[in-house]
Design a protein around this motif. Structure first.
Motif: not given
Length: 139
Positions: A23, A26-27, A31-32, A35, A73, A76, A78, A80
């Motif tokens: 992840d 994503y980080r 993160e969300r 994004i 997400c 990446a 994450g 999701c």
């Protein structure tokens, strides 16, 4: 009889261990929340982009926003789930040209730059999204 039991225990233990999910992208994207800002920035850039804004006039922008957040997400790494249609299905009959696609990518890059996303992280996301190009262009 002990050998089959031992073999079964080892096999089940190996199956139970999931490989660690990477992840890091994503980080790196924030993160969300990060994004979400990238997607919203991209959509704002599209709204100001005379090259492609017309393609988005009749689209449910809120739904597009939500699906792009999910998709980025997932791509990446994450936690999701993407719940939208496939790229081929979403773009069927739209005849998206290479220049349309490239304009959208430029708008995405500008949004990532505005959020301070490091270039290596930008490139990683773009590399993960790139395989979808063939499902989008001239469908």
């Amino acid at each position: 009889m002990r050998l089959p039991v031992l073999f079964l225990a080892v096999l089940l233990g190996a199956c139970a261990q999931q490989p660690a999910r990477d992840d890091s992208l994503y980080r790196a994207l924030g993160e969300r929340p990060g994004i979400t800002r990238i997607v919203e920035g991209t959509l704002l850039n599209i709204a100001r982009d005379p090259r492609i804004v017309e393609r988005f006039r009749k689209i449910d922008i809120q739904r597009l926003r939500n699906k792009l957040i999910e998709q980025f997400c997932v791509e990446a790494g994450g936690p999701c789930t993407y719940t939208g249609d496939s790229m081929a299905e979403s773009h069927k009959g739209q005849n998206v040209s290479r220049s349309d696609f490239n304009a959208l990518v430029e708008d995405l890059i500008a949004a990532m730059e505005a959020q301070g996303v490091p270039v290596p992280a930008q490139n990683r996301l773009l590399a993960r999204l790139a395989p979808m190009r063939g499902e989008v262009i001239e469908r």
